[in-house]
Design a protein around this motif. Sequence first.
Motif, short mmCIF file in Angstrom:
data_model
loop_
_atom_site.label_atom_id
_atom_site.label_comp_id
_atom_site.label_asym_id
_atom_site.label_seq_id
_atom_site.Cartn_x
_atom_site.Cartn_y
_atom_site.Cartn_z
N SER A 7 -4.71 1.28 4.00
CA SER A 7 -3.96 0.12 3.50
C SER A 7 -3.42 -0.74 4.65
O SER A 7 -2.37 -1.34 4.54
CB SER A 7 -2.80 0.56 2.60
OG SER A 7 -1.96 1.47 3.28
N ARG A 22 7.18 0.71 1.79
CA ARG A 22 5.84 0.74 1.23
C ARG A 22 5.92 0.67 -0.29
O ARG A 22 6.94 1.03 -0.90
CB ARG A 22 5.11 2.03 1.63
CG ARG A 22 5.06 2.31 3.14
CD ARG A 22 4.16 1.34 3.87
NE ARG A 22 2.84 1.29 3.29
CZ ARG A 22 1.88 2.22 3.49
NH1 ARG A 22 2.14 3.26 4.27
NH2 ARG A 22 0.70 2.11 2.93
N SER A 71 3.12 0.04 -4.08
CA SER A 71 1.79 -0.20 -4.61
C SER A 71 1.54 -1.67 -4.94
O SER A 71 0.39 -2.10 -5.04
CB SER A 71 1.56 0.65 -5.87
OG SER A 71 2.56 0.36 -6.84
N ASN A 72 2.60 -2.46 -5.14
CA ASN A 72 2.45 -3.90 -5.40
C ASN A 72 3.68 -4.63 -4.88
O ASN A 72 4.68 -4.01 -4.50
CB ASN A 72 2.21 -4.18 -6.88
CG ASN A 72 3.33 -3.65 -7.76
OD1 ASN A 72 4.48 -4.08 -7.64
ND2 ASN A 72 3.02 -2.70 -8.63
N GLY A 104 0.82 -1.21 0.00
CA GLY A 104 0.00 0.00 0.00
C GLY A 104 0.85 1.25 0.00
O GLY A 104 2.01 1.24 0.42
N GLY A 105 0.29 2.35 -0.49
CA GLY A 105 1.04 3.59 -0.55
C GLY A 105 2.07 3.56 -1.67
O GLY A 105 1.99 2.76 -2.61
N THR A 106 3.08 4.42 -1.56
CA THR A 106 4.17 4.49 -2.55
C THR A 106 5.50 4.44 -1.83
O THR A 106 5.55 4.47 -0.59
CB THR A 106 4.08 5.79 -3.38
OG1 THR A 106 4.33 6.92 -2.50
CG2 THR A 106 2.71 5.95 -4.02
#
Length: 542
Positions: A337, A358, A360-361, A182-184
């Motif tokens: 998230s 962190r 996104s995937n 989650g997040g960047t």
Amino acid sequence: MPEGMAASKVFSGGKNKGRAYVDRDKPAQIRFSNISAAKAVADAIRTSLGPKGMDKMLVELSKAQDIEAGDGTTSVVVIAGALLDACYKLLLKGIHPTTISESFQKAVDKGVEVLTSMSRPVELSDRETLLNSATTSLCSKVVSQYSSLLAPMSVDAVMRVIDPATATGVDLQDIKIIKKLGGTIDDCELVEGLVLTQRLANTGVSRVEKAKIGLIQFCLSPPKTDMDNQIVVSDYAQMDRVLREERAYILNLVKQIKKAGCNVLLIQKSILRDALSDLAVHFLNKMKIMVVKDIEREDIEFICKTIGTKPIAHIDHFTPEMLGTAELAEEVSLDGSGKLVKITGCTSPGKTVSIVVRGSNKLVIEEAERSIHDALCVIRCLVKKRALIAGGGAAEIELAVRLAEYSRTLPGMEAYCVRAYADALEVIPSTLAENAGLNPISTVTELRNRHAQGEKMAGINVRKGGISNILEELVVQPLLVSISAVTLATETVRSILKIDDLVRHSTELAQRFFLLLVSVGWTSSRVFVLISGEHSVRGLES
């Protein structure tokens, strides 16, 4: 197979005529086969080298370089491939493998001297130099655009777990990387304290100030009988008695925990029974104790070192002296998230830190973790050997020039082999130029001329697409990385040169044969067995 390498069968004469023959070319064929296989691996990852290199999905490569230096894992394989190519050509010219091996060892010994002489000492108090080294490491990674965030984070993490004045190494186990989907990558952070990914048990307490933290390795649930035993309850009175006994048992455990002053409880994961029963959660909630369950066994040592607590294996040992203390323990929400538990402001903290990664995937998170690991290893290299060397192919081309000069002082075949070793090292600047879209031939030629004129720091500037003083561009790497890459590549090539026969058979039969040799007093140092259907050479020690 090279021209002229057809097997020549030599039959024995005299009384034993026609009885046996010796295939004299077989050792050479084996060497060429091994060299070709290793070169294929090196060629496969050449395009991964440098800031503009392509990524490859390769497993189990460059482990020795990763353990020793943590960076330069692509370079070590590319150098090994170039040296193997040089061996191939030298063998075709009829030079004996032992001569090549010994000459390569002389070359690498001289090479270490050259690298050390062109290095510059560095102090751990020089934060800017450390940042430049970490940034150079990150430049060749997918997450290079985040180097301004990850490089300072890596430097700060290492400096907080060591004493700069006395440290001679860094235990990366003291830097825990926590991956959270989650997040960047911009949301990555360095935490001085403990971060747990486990969720809180439902006790209704999510924030505790002036935390007294206990870590238990026993269960807060009713004990169970052995698997072969059963309890038969014949009426409701007996059932009520069992429930009362369970309630009293758990209440007694919770009261002892509260009596010790504990208000944050960490519970190790159990495989025997539930580590925490619903009844225990109820009592803990009433006593305002925050609970985090399912703590993994491998995390126990790090947790104890971080917050100053001690693991408690039995309720009788649950005393105030066993607890750790911290200013704050709280559950933190991560913008939809998920959540993390953070324990910060430890009163007697160990030299540990946590890095929350962190992304996104999963692929982004894995790449970020690998990049941070490499940056941490670069700083660790500077702690172990406090010297820097120019990057951008400057070190390798300087080695090539100086070893070429050194070869002129050697006699006979040694000079020829050392010169071939020197030429092979030009593969690094050549590959960097090629991957950056430059003309490798003209670039390496100009680079060689500059180093011959004494410009030791001239290297390939990938950003500007030319050659410049690479130190002024702040492209630097630890001396240990370069020395380790050249040394390990040479050792690997020399090992391959020593193999002159293959035994293709099943693992079991090969091991039986080996044991048979030992049983009859055979004492050779090593047998190399290439197991059919696998891609590794296994050494069986005597």
